[in-house]
Design a protein around this motif. Sequence first.
Motif, PDB file in Angstrom:
ATOM      1  N   SER A   1     -36.609  20.385  68.264  1.00 55.54           N
ATOM      2  CA  SER A   1     -36.216  19.355  69.231  1.00 55.54           C
ATOM      3  C   SER A   1     -35.254  18.396  68.549  1.00 55.54           C
ATOM      4  O   SER A   1     -35.209  18.308  67.320  1.00 55.54           O
ATOM      5  CB  SER A   1     -37.437  18.612  69.770  1.00 55.54           C
ATOM      6  N   PHE A   2     -34.475  17.698  69.348  1.00 59.61           N
ATOM      7  CA  PHE A   2     -33.546  16.734  68.765  1.00 59.61           C
ATOM      8  C   PHE A   2     -33.348  15.534  69.680  1.00 59.61           C
ATOM      9  O   PHE A   2     -33.399  15.636  70.901  1.00 59.61           O
ATOM     10  CB  PHE A   2     -32.186  17.383  68.452  1.00 59.61           C
ATOM     11  N   SER A   3     -33.174  14.397  69.077  1.00 64.81           N
ATOM     12  CA  SER A   3     -32.722  13.165  69.724  1.00 64.81           C
ATOM     13  C   SER A   3     -31.761  12.520  68.733  1.00 64.81           C
ATOM     14  O   SER A   3     -30.644  13.020  68.553  1.00 64.81           O
ATOM     15  CB  SER A   3     -33.901  12.263  70.105  1.00 64.81           C
ATOM     16  N   ASN A   4     -32.177  11.449  68.037  1.00 67.66           N
ATOM     17  CA  ASN A   4     -31.309  10.893  66.987  1.00 67.66           C
ATOM     18  C   ASN A   4     -31.142  11.866  65.825  1.00 67.66           C
ATOM     19  O   ASN A   4     -30.104  11.878  65.160  1.00 67.66           O
ATOM     20  CB  ASN A   4     -31.885   9.576  66.459  1.00 67.66           C
ATOM     21  N   THR A   5     -32.176  12.653  65.553  1.00 71.00           N
ATOM     22  CA  THR A   5     -32.136  13.684  64.521  1.00 71.00           C
ATOM     23  C   THR A   5     -32.789  14.946  65.070  1.00 71.00           C
ATOM     24  O   THR A   5     -33.419  14.930  66.126  1.00 71.00           O
ATOM     25  CB  THR A   5     -32.894  13.238  63.246  1.00 71.00           C
ATOM     26  N   GLY A   6     -32.638  16.048  64.327  1.00 66.66           N
ATOM     27  CA  GLY A   6     -33.295  17.288  64.696  1.00 66.66           C
ATOM     28  C   GLY A   6     -34.616  17.428  63.971  1.00 66.66           C
ATOM     29  O   GLY A   6     -34.789  16.928  62.856  1.00 66.66           O
ATOM     30  N   ARG A   7     -35.565  18.141  64.594  1.00 66.28           N
ATOM     31  CA  ARG A   7     -36.896  18.314  64.022  1.00 66.28           C
ATOM     32  C   ARG A   7     -37.349  19.764  64.177  1.00 66.28           C
ATOM     33  O   ARG A   7     -37.268  20.321  65.284  1.00 66.28           O
ATOM     34  CB  ARG A   7     -37.914  17.394  64.705  1.00 66.28           C
ATOM     35  N   ASN A   8     -37.809  20.346  63.085  1.00 67.55           N
ATOM     36  CA  ASN A   8     -38.469  21.645  63.140  1.00 67.55           C
ATOM     37  C   ASN A   8     -39.910  21.381  63.563  1.00 67.55           C
ATOM     38  O   ASN A   8     -40.752  20.994  62.753  1.00 67.55           O
ATOM     39  CB  ASN A   8     -38.396  22.332  61.774  1.00 67.55           C
ATOM     40  N   ASP A   9     -40.216  21.606  64.826  1.00 63.53           N
ATOM     41  CA  ASP A   9     -41.522  21.219  65.362  1.00 63.53           C
ATOM     42  C   ASP A   9     -42.672  22.085  64.850  1.00 63.53           C
ATOM     43  O   ASP A   9     -43.834  21.681  64.932  1.00 63.53           O
ATOM     44  CB  ASP A   9     -41.481  21.264  66.895  1.00 63.53           C
ATOM     45  N   VAL A  10     -42.365  23.275  64.354  1.00 63.26           N
ATOM     46  CA  VAL A  10     -43.412  24.187  63.897  1.00 63.26           C
ATOM     47  C   VAL A  10     -43.722  23.981  62.417  1.00 63.26           C
ATOM     48  O   VAL A  10     -44.710  24.503  61.912  1.00 63.26           O
ATOM     49  CB  VAL A  10     -43.002  25.654  64.175  1.00 63.26           C
TER      50      VAL A  10
ATOM     51  N   ARG B   1     -31.254  22.435  62.226  1.00 64.58           N
ATOM     52  CA  ARG B   1     -32.653  22.799  61.976  1.00 64.58           C
ATOM     53  C   ARG B   1     -32.927  24.232  62.462  1.00 64.58           C
ATOM     54  O   ARG B   1     -33.669  24.982  61.824  1.00 64.58           O
ATOM     55  CB  ARG B   1     -33.594  21.824  62.687  1.00 64.58           C
ATOM     56  N   ALA B   2     -32.341  24.612  63.594  1.00 66.08           N
ATOM     57  CA  ALA B   2     -32.511  25.979  64.089  1.00 66.08           C
ATOM     58  C   ALA B   2     -31.909  26.982  63.107  1.00 66.08           C
ATOM     59  O   ALA B   2     -32.474  28.058  62.876  1.00 66.08           O
ATOM     60  CB  ALA B   2     -31.860  26.119  65.457  1.00 66.08           C
ATOM     61  N   ARG B   3     -30.770  26.631  62.529  1.00 64.67           N
ATOM     62  CA  ARG B   3     -30.113  27.521  61.566  1.00 64.67           C
ATOM     63  C   ARG B   3     -31.008  27.774  60.353  1.00 64.67           C
ATOM     64  O   ARG B   3     -31.069  28.891  59.836  1.00 64.67           O
ATOM     65  CB  ARG B   3     -28.780  26.914  61.127  1.00 64.67           C
TER      66      ARG B   3
END
Length: 277
Positions: A52-61, A102-104
Motif C-alpha cells: 500500500s502507499f500514501s506518503n510512502t510505500g509499505r510492504n504490508d506482508v 516496494r512491489a519491485r
Amino acid sequence: INAGISKAAIVFVNHLSGSMGGAKIDTLKTSLINKIGDIFTAITDAKIGLVSFSNTGRNDVAPFIAQCPNSLCDATHASILTNIVSNYTANGGTNPADGLARAREIINPSTALNKFVVFMGDGAANTGTEPSIRNIPSSCSYTSRCQLSLPFLGCIKTVYDYNCSGIPIATSLKSDPKLKIYSVAYGADAVAPEMNSISSNPDQNPPITDCGSGFCYSGDTGNLDNLYANIISNISSNLKVNFDVIIDIATTRFSLNMPIAGTGDFNSRSINLPTGF
C-alpha cells in the motif's frame, strides 16, 4: 520445469491516501478480499503479496515473513492477506513511486513462472519543491535548479523539484519479460494518462472496463469488483512458461501456454543456430 515453482506471483499495489476515504476504501476492501479467494481458487499454487502507499510505500506482508516467505502468501495463509486488507485506512499523500518500489523488492526476486503487479490509484502523484534532497519523499525523482544567484558568487541557493510519478519504476519493472503490470485508474479524479503509462501495454485509446490490455478505468466507485474480476480472468487464461534454447551464442525464445491443469502445447518452430554451425 520444477513442479515446486509457482505458476503465478501477484502483488497488489493499493493507493491509500486521504482521497481514498469513504466509499472508495470500503469498496476496495470488499473487492480485494473477495478476489484473493478467487485467485487461489483459479490458480491453486498462486502466491500473493500486498503493498500500500500514501506518503510512502509499505510492504504490508513484511510482518508475516515467517508464514509468507519473501512476502508472498500461498493459499494456506489467505487469512493473513484478508486481515491486512480489512485493516486498511485512508490518509496522507500520494507517492506511487514508493509503492511500486516496494512491489519491485517483492516481485523481482520471485522465481514464479509468471509475475504480475496489479496497481490501483485514484489521483495524481505528489509533486513539489524542497530546499534539501533529504526532504524529498522516498523513491521520487527530482531535478535541481538555482533559486538564487549573486554576481561573482554564482548560485547560493539550490532547490529540488520532485515528482512521485510511478512511471520510471514501472518502466524498470516492465524490462522483465515474465512480468505484466495491470493499472486500474479508480474514481473520477484518477489521472488516466499516467495510469495508462504505468501499465504493460500503454494504449492511446485504452478500453475502459476491459483490463486485458493492462489498463482500465472506472469513474464509478462501485465498479472495482468487475475490474478486478476481469484482471483475474486475464491472468488465469494467459499463464505461460518462457524459456530459451541456447546453442553456442544463438538464442531462441519459446513461450508455452500453460493451462491451469492438463497439458500445454506450442507449435513447432525453427531454432536459431550460430553461423557456420
